[in-house]
Design a protein around this motif. Structure first.
Motif, PDB file in Angstrom:
ATOM      1  N   ARG B 218       0.796  -1.089   0.040  1.00 10.26           N
ATOM      2  CA  ARG B 218       0.013  -0.101  -0.021  1.00 10.26           C
ATOM      3  C   ARG B 218       0.862   1.396   0.110  1.00 10.26           C
ATOM      4  N   LEU B 251      -5.908   2.395 -10.944  1.00  5.80           N
ATOM      5  CA  LEU B 251      -6.642   2.068  -9.790  1.00  5.80           C
ATOM      6  C   LEU B 251      -7.066   0.590  -9.496  1.00  5.80           C
ATOM      7  N   VAL B 254      -4.163  -1.380  -8.910  1.00  4.85           N
ATOM      8  CA  VAL B 254      -3.764  -1.193  -7.457  1.00  4.85           C
ATOM      9  C   VAL B 254      -4.694  -2.169  -6.682  1.00  4.85           C
ATOM     10  N   VAL B 255      -5.952  -1.777  -6.808  1.00  2.00           N
ATOM     11  CA  VAL B 255      -6.856  -2.577  -5.887  1.00  2.00           C
ATOM     12  C   VAL B 255      -7.075  -3.958  -6.062  1.00  2.00           C
ATOM     13  N   THR B 258      -3.496  -5.584  -4.886  1.00  2.00           N
ATOM     14  CA  THR B 258      -3.534  -5.738  -3.453  1.00  2.00           C
ATOM     15  C   THR B 258      -4.344  -6.544  -2.550  1.00  2.00           C
ATOM     16  N   ILE B 259      -5.470  -6.812  -3.174  1.00  2.00           N
ATOM     17  CA  ILE B 259      -6.391  -7.785  -2.575  1.00  2.00           C
ATOM     18  C   ILE B 259      -5.886  -9.299  -2.785  1.00  2.00           C
ATOM     19  N   ASP B 262      -2.989  -9.743  -0.606  1.00  8.36           N
ATOM     20  CA  ASP B 262      -3.474  -9.850   0.930  1.00  8.36           C
ATOM     21  C   ASP B 262      -3.981 -11.241   1.073  1.00  8.36           C
TER      22      ASP B 262
END
Lengths: 285, 291
Positions: B218, B251, B254-255, B258-259, B262
């Protein structure tokens, strides 16, 4: 043990010799999955670090050369200007940072409470709401604070307002996630009691779940305030107000002695707030 | 009303029963006043253009609409390449922090080191913890130049504080038994740490490294805003120049990335902490291994 006659522990060593010999168990071989994983990680590391199109060009010599070469930021570190902290600019910057963190934490935590209750298996009214809120929260959380700030600066112009909106969304993500994780671990007794006495779903949440998570929720909100305070130091870099704007101005004009002065002041504020908040939080939990 | 039905059965008792009065809660009043007062005070005194707040939802909706209706798949390779750079920065930064923080954690653990060492190291670890990555990055850019190296070192230095502090706390929580056993077998201090402490704390510390890697992704996704490499540059420039389609693609990348990271990293962390579930059963079931 080579001289059993003269050694004082003679009986002991003969007893040991009589015992069947025990061998040290063999170390289990790493599984294929583990081996593959480690090789994969090593490959990723090399690819990421190498000096090619897809790597960052990591090299210790370059880091060493960079740090030993004379440079403005490190020279400024030697002559930190603390006088800047008494000036109006820094004071207003710090004040704005505190105001922004306060407004956005309180409003964000307020919105996060119902979301957190619905974001757990126990508290969600139905599966669809649960999945929708979970997805919403995951998306909100995966957008970093500075990115929120960029979006809001584009939406409502520069200043403290986009900064507060950014921190507001950031707070919703953090407090919702942490609080809903606690709900999964609460005592189910009061929940059953509330249901048995005919409480509606909302009444059950209000009387059985909410009192149990209140201390944790308060504690997470305070923690979020610390995070927001720290984050508000960087929002200024994209024009979203706070002390970051002051730091950025000094940086762009190359006044590193002043940059470090403000950073040290900021450091003290953060550490003091963290100490107070930690003391309060320890009492809560 | 139901009350009337109950009354017929139990009239006399209910006539006398009075719900006890709720005691007045001073603490609650003080907290409420402080929170409301703090909020209003800050909100009214802050120098913000509140009159623009009503526009925010509409504008945000507008931006979202422009971003996601104007998507162009041609931007995808660029976005993925920049995101990979962000992941690389986060990964290498975490490794730098792991290497730097590991010895510091032992120096900061009360059950390993002396008082002076603990106090000094803890204070040292507090400094990078309080300074955001971006500030490290802007200070390192004049040294290493614009680009991912500045971001990598910034992430590494700023994560050292958190990882070091948490590792020290993990070390302080380790069991005494193995340490005493190693001491009884004549292990020196270094041997005790190597054979009794490290095996106990390593799973938790590695799991925390991974957790920090997730956080660092992040952070590294926005470092590009100041020019320290990664997808942040792409986001910032395209948002600034109202190039919404490209910004939207960045965007989304990125989302999603990241998910995904994670989720994978979270599963690995849980597996590391829990240990191999089936190993014990497996050993017992395999006769060649017990004999």
């Amino acid at each position: 043990m080579n001289e059993p006659d003269s050694a004082p522990g003679a009986e002991l060593s003969t007893a040991a010799a009589d015992r069947p010999r025990t061998e040290r168990p063999k170390k289990p071989r790493p599984s294929l999955f583990m081996l593959g994983g480690l090789i994969g990680l090593a490959a990723v590391t090399i690819a990421a670090g190498a000096d090619w199109r897809f790597g960052v060009g990591f090299s210790l010599t370059e880091i060493w050369d960079g740090l030993t070469r004379p440079n403005a930021p490190m020279r400024g570190l030697g002559e930190i200007d603390f006088g800047v902290l008494t000036g109006t600019r820094a004071r207003n910057g710090f004040l704005e940072t505190l105001q922004m963190a306060l407004v956005s934490t309180i409003s964000g935590a307020l919105v996060a409470l119902p979301l957190a209750l619905f974001n757990s298996k126990l508290g969600a009214p139905n599966r669809i709401a649960y999945a929708a809120i979970k997805l919403f929260n995951n998306v909100i959380r995966s957008i970093p604070d500075l990115l929120w700030a960029l979006l809001f600066v584009a939406a409502v112009g520069i200043g403290a307002l986009p900064g507060m909106l950014a921190l507001f969304f950031f707070s919703i993500g953090v407090v919702t996630k942490l609080t809903s994780d606690t709900i999964d671990g609460i005592d189910h007794g009061p929940v059953e009691a509330a249901r048995a006495s005919g409480a509606s779903h909302l009444q059950m949440l209000r009387t059985a779940v909410f009192p149990q998570v209140l201390p944790a929720y308060t504690s997470f909100s305070m923690y979020c305030f610390e995070l927001n305070l720290r984050a508000s130091a960087v929002l200024g870099f994209v024009g979203a107000g706070g002390i970051g704007a002051v730091i950025n101005d000094y940086r762009i004009s190359g006044q590193w002695d002043r940059v470090w002065g403000v950073v040290v002041g900021f450091l003290i504020v953060v550490i003091v707030v963290e100490r107070i908040s930690m003391m309060l939080r320890r009492r809560l939990l | 009303m139901s009350r009337a039905r109950i009354q017929t059965a139990n009239e006399a008792r209910f006539e006398r029963a009075v719900r006890p009065e709720k005691p007045f809660n001073w603490f609650r009043l003080v907290v409420t006043v402080a929170v409301v007062g703090g909020f209003l005070g800050a909100a009214l005194s802050v120098d913000a253009r509140w009159e623009r707040l009503p526009e925010a939802p509409g504008q945000l909706w507008n931006i979202a609409r422009l971003m996601f209706t104007d998507l162009d798949l041609d931007d995808l390779p660029d976005a993925l390449e920049s995101m990979w750079e962000s992941v690389a920065i986060a990964w290498l930064g975490t490794m730098i922090a792991a290497v730097l923080s590991f010895p510091l954690a032992f120096l900061a653990a009360q059950n390993i080191s002396g008082r002076v060492s603990v106090v000094v190291t803890r204070q040292l670890l507090n400094i990078p913890r309080a300074i955001p990555e971006i500030i490290f990055a802007v200070a390192l850019i004049p040294i290493f130049g614009l680009g991912p190296l500045a971001g990598t070192v910034a992430i590494g230095l700023s994560s050292t504080g958190t990882i070091g502090k948490l590792s020290a706390e993990i070390i302080e929580g380790c069991g005494k038994g193995p340490v005493e056993a190693a001491a009884a077998a004549g292990g020196s201090k270094v041997q005790r740490i190597r054979w009794a402490v490290i095996p106990q704390v390593m799973p938790e510390i590695v799991a925390f490294w991974l957790y920090r890697f997730e956080i660092n992704i992040r952070a590294s996704a926005v470092l590009g805003v100041v020019g320290a490499g990664g997808i942040g540059t792409m986001l910032q420039q395209n948002i600034e120049f109202r190039n919404w389609g490209t910004a939207g693609m960045a965007l989304i990348v990125v989302v999603l990335v990241t998910i995904i990271i994670d989720t994978v990293s979270g599963a690995i962390r849980r597996r590391i902490i829990r240990g191999p579930r089936s190993v014990y059963g497996h050993v017992v079931q395999d006769p060649q291994q017990i004999v």
